[in-house]
Write a protein that holds these residues in place. Structure first.
Motif, PDB file in Angstrom:
ATOM      1  N   GLY A 183      49.776  33.127  22.576  1.00  0.00           N
ATOM      2  CA  GLY A 183      50.685  34.057  21.906  1.00  0.00           C
ATOM      3  C   GLY A 183      50.952  35.232  22.840  1.00  0.00           C
ATOM      4  N   PRO A 184      50.765  36.459  22.334  1.00  0.00           N
ATOM      5  CA  PRO A 184      51.014  37.624  23.177  1.00  0.00           C
ATOM      6  C   PRO A 184      49.851  37.937  24.127  1.00  0.00           C
ATOM      7  CG  PRO A 184      50.361  38.331  21.003  1.00  0.00           C
ATOM      8  CD  PRO A 184      50.480  36.822  20.958  1.00  0.00           C
ATOM      9  N   ASN A 185      48.727  37.256  23.966  1.00  0.00           N
ATOM     10  CA  ASN A 185      47.540  37.511  24.795  1.00  0.00           C
ATOM     11  C   ASN A 185      47.561  36.656  26.054  1.00  0.00           C
ATOM     12  OD1 ASN A 185      46.453  39.221  22.747  1.00  0.00           O
ATOM     13  ND2 ASN A 185      45.819  37.390  21.648  1.00  0.00           N
ATOM     14  N   ILE A 186      47.280  37.297  27.175  1.00  0.00           N
ATOM     15  CA  ILE A 186      47.249  36.594  28.455  1.00  0.00           C
ATOM     16  C   ILE A 186      45.937  36.899  29.152  1.00  0.00           C
ATOM     17  CG2 ILE A 186      48.326  36.311  30.707  1.00  0.00           C
ATOM     18  CD1 ILE A 186      50.966  37.245  29.398  1.00  0.00           C
ATOM     19  N   GLU A 187      45.153  35.854  29.391  1.00  0.00           N
ATOM     20  CA  GLU A 187      43.931  35.978  30.182  1.00  0.00           C
ATOM     21  C   GLU A 187      44.259  35.502  31.589  1.00  0.00           C
ATOM     22  OE1 GLU A 187      39.352  34.323  30.427  1.00  0.00           O
ATOM     23  OE2 GLU A 187      40.659  33.588  28.851  1.00  0.00           O
ATOM     24  N   MET A 188      43.917  36.319  32.582  1.00  0.00           N
ATOM     25  CA  MET A 188      44.192  35.943  33.967  1.00  0.00           C
ATOM     26  C   MET A 188      42.871  35.676  34.677  1.00  0.00           C
ATOM     27  SD  MET A 188      47.396  38.348  35.078  1.00  0.00           S
ATOM     28  CE  MET A 188      46.414  39.807  35.288  1.00  0.00           C
ATOM     29  N   ILE A 189      42.860  34.601  35.474  1.00  0.00           N
ATOM     30  CA  ILE A 189      41.645  34.185  36.156  1.00  0.00           C
ATOM     31  C   ILE A 189      41.956  33.942  37.625  1.00  0.00           C
ATOM     32  CG2 ILE A 189      39.843  32.419  36.285  1.00  0.00           C
ATOM     33  CD1 ILE A 189      40.552  31.884  33.246  1.00  0.00           C
ATOM     34  N   GLU A 190      41.183  34.572  38.474  1.00  0.00           N
ATOM     35  CA  GLU A 190      41.285  34.386  39.921  1.00  0.00           C
ATOM     36  C   GLU A 190      39.975  33.756  40.382  1.00  0.00           C
ATOM     37  OE1 GLU A 190      43.139  34.428  43.571  1.00  0.00           O
ATOM     38  OE2 GLU A 190      44.027  34.962  41.659  1.00  0.00           O
ATOM     39  N   VAL A 191      40.047  32.723  41.214  1.00  0.00           N
ATOM     40  CA  VAL A 191      38.856  32.027  41.693  1.00  0.00           C
ATOM     41  C   VAL A 191      38.767  32.182  43.204  1.00  0.00           C
ATOM     42  CG1 VAL A 191      37.648  29.809  41.784  1.00  0.00           C
ATOM     43  CG2 VAL A 191      39.130  30.345  39.825  1.00  0.00           C
ATOM     44  N   LYS A 192      37.602  32.621  43.678  1.00  0.00           N
ATOM     45  CA  LYS A 192      37.356  32.780  45.111  1.00  0.00           C
ATOM     46  C   LYS A 192      36.057  32.080  45.467  1.00  0.00           C
ATOM     47  CE  LYS A 192      40.873  35.516  45.831  1.00  0.00           C
ATOM     48  NZ  LYS A 192      42.042  35.033  46.538  1.00  0.00           N
ATOM     49  N   SER A 193      36.023  31.393  46.591  1.00  0.00           N
ATOM     50  CA  SER A 193      34.829  30.648  46.965  1.00  0.00           C
ATOM     51  C   SER A 193      33.787  31.512  47.668  1.00  0.00           C
ATOM     52  CB  SER A 193      35.196  29.464  47.860  1.00  0.00           C
ATOM     53  OG  SER A 193      35.755  29.921  49.077  1.00  0.00           O
ATOM     54  N   GLY A 194      34.182  32.649  48.202  1.00  0.00           N
ATOM     55  CA  GLY A 194      33.257  33.500  48.935  1.00  0.00           C
ATOM     56  C   GLY A 194      32.167  34.093  48.065  1.00  0.00           C
ATOM     57  N   ALA A 195      31.019  34.394  48.686  1.00  0.00           N
ATOM     58  CA  ALA A 195      29.864  34.928  47.952  1.00  0.00           C
ATOM     59  C   ALA A 195      29.872  36.449  47.878  1.00  0.00           C
ATOM     60  CB  ALA A 195      28.576  34.451  48.607  1.00  0.00           C
ATOM     61  N   THR A 196      30.758  37.099  48.620  1.00  0.00           N
ATOM     62  CA  THR A 196      30.825  38.558  48.641  1.00  0.00           C
ATOM     63  C   THR A 196      32.017  39.025  47.817  1.00  0.00           C
ATOM     64  OG1 THR A 196      29.904  38.534  50.869  1.00  0.00           O
ATOM     65  CG2 THR A 196      30.939  40.574  50.140  1.00  0.00           C
ATOM     66  N   VAL A 197      31.784  40.055  47.009  1.00  0.00           N
ATOM     67  CA  VAL A 197      32.833  40.566  46.122  1.00  0.00           C
ATOM     68  C   VAL A 197      33.313  41.923  46.623  1.00  0.00           C
ATOM     69  CG1 VAL A 197      33.311  41.403  43.789  1.00  0.00           C
ATOM     70  CG2 VAL A 197      31.943  39.353  44.122  1.00  0.00           C
ATOM     71  N   SER A 198      34.632  42.092  46.631  1.00  0.00           N
ATOM     72  CA  SER A 198      35.236  43.393  46.913  1.00  0.00           C
ATOM     73  C   SER A 198      36.486  43.527  46.038  1.00  0.00           C
ATOM     74  CB  SER A 198      35.615  43.510  48.390  1.00  0.00           C
ATOM     75  OG  SER A 198      36.731  42.692  48.677  1.00  0.00           O
ATOM     76  N   PRO A 199      36.907  44.760  45.764  1.00  0.00           N
ATOM     77  CA  PRO A 199      38.100  44.958  44.925  1.00  0.00           C
ATOM     78  C   PRO A 199      39.350  44.259  45.462  1.00  0.00           C
ATOM     79  CG  PRO A 199      36.888  47.006  45.114  1.00  0.00           C
ATOM     80  CD  PRO A 199      36.251  46.034  46.074  1.00  0.00           C
ATOM     81  N   GLU A 200      39.402  43.990  46.742  1.00  0.00           N
ATOM     82  CA  GLU A 200      40.550  43.285  47.333  1.00  0.00           C
ATOM     83  C   GLU A 200      40.722  41.896  46.700  1.00  0.00           C
ATOM     84  OE1 GLU A 200      43.842  42.704  49.720  1.00  0.00           O
ATOM     85  OE2 GLU A 200      42.711  44.548  49.445  1.00  0.00           O
ATOM     86  N   LEU A 201      39.631  41.305  46.223  1.00  0.00           N
ATOM     87  CA  LEU A 201      39.687  39.962  45.655  1.00  0.00           C
ATOM     88  C   LEU A 201      40.478  39.902  44.353  1.00  0.00           C
ATOM     89  CD1 LEU A 201      36.083  38.624  46.321  1.00  0.00           C
ATOM     90  CD2 LEU A 201      38.154  38.223  47.647  1.00  0.00           C
ATOM     91  N   TRP A 202      40.532  41.011  43.613  1.00  0.00           N
ATOM     92  CA  TRP A 202      41.302  40.984  42.364  1.00  0.00           C
ATOM     93  C   TRP A 202      42.590  41.784  42.462  1.00  0.00           C
ATOM     94  CZ3 TRP A 202      36.186  42.888  42.003  1.00  0.00           C
ATOM     95  CH2 TRP A 202      36.059  44.263  41.910  1.00  0.00           C
ATOM     96  N   LYS A 203      43.072  41.962  43.672  1.00  0.00           N
ATOM     97  CA  LYS A 203      44.341  42.660  43.887  1.00  0.00           C
ATOM     98  C   LYS A 203      45.483  41.980  43.132  1.00  0.00           C
ATOM     99  CE  LYS A 203      47.500  44.040  47.532  1.00  0.00           C
ATOM    100  NZ  LYS A 203      47.867  43.867  48.931  1.00  0.00           N
ATOM    101  N   GLY A 204      45.534  40.655  43.181  1.00  0.00           N
ATOM    102  CA  GLY A 204      46.584  39.920  42.465  1.00  0.00           C
ATOM    103  C   GLY A 204      46.510  40.149  40.969  1.00  0.00           C
TER     104      GLY A 204
END
Length: 105
Positions: free
Chosen positions: A44-65
């Motif tokens: 409906g009006p709800n949208i869940e967005m999912i980004e998948v990355k294989s790397g083991a290190t997390v940084s804010p750049e990974l969820w830029k999209g």
């Protein structure tokens, strides 16, 4: 490795949706500037967005999209980053989870 992890997570989400007789629709997002999100779950009006990355290190750049597409949509929602490491936390409005933790939810 990246496409394998992405395919594993997306296949699990689609399988889970099918088995619970869910009605969400799924798509990906990519615009002409190259901004992309791996999976959008539309309910409906709800949208869940999912980004998948294989790397083991997390940084804010990974969820830029996720951030860019969420600003285009102009509405709040559940945003997830699933990555190749371990852990489960919220950061800057994004649910960050290792793919093992995500699959065991």
């Amino acid at each position: 490795r990246g496409s394998l992890v992405e395919n594993l997570v997306v296949a699990d989400i689609l399988k889970s949706e099918h088995h619970r007789a869910g009605r969400r629709q799924f798509c990906f997002y990519r615009d002409k500037r190259g901004t992309e999100v791996d999976l959008l779950a539309l309910d409906g009006p709800n949208i869940e967005m999912i980004e998948v990355k294989s790397g083991a290190t997390v940084s804010p750049e990974l969820w830029k999209g996720l951030t860019e597409v969420r600003s285009i949509l102009g509405s709040p929602g559940n945003d997830r980053l699933i990555f190749g490491g371990e852990g489960d936390w919220f950061q800057e409005g994004v649910h960050v989870a290792g793919w093992r933790e995500y699959l065991l939810e």
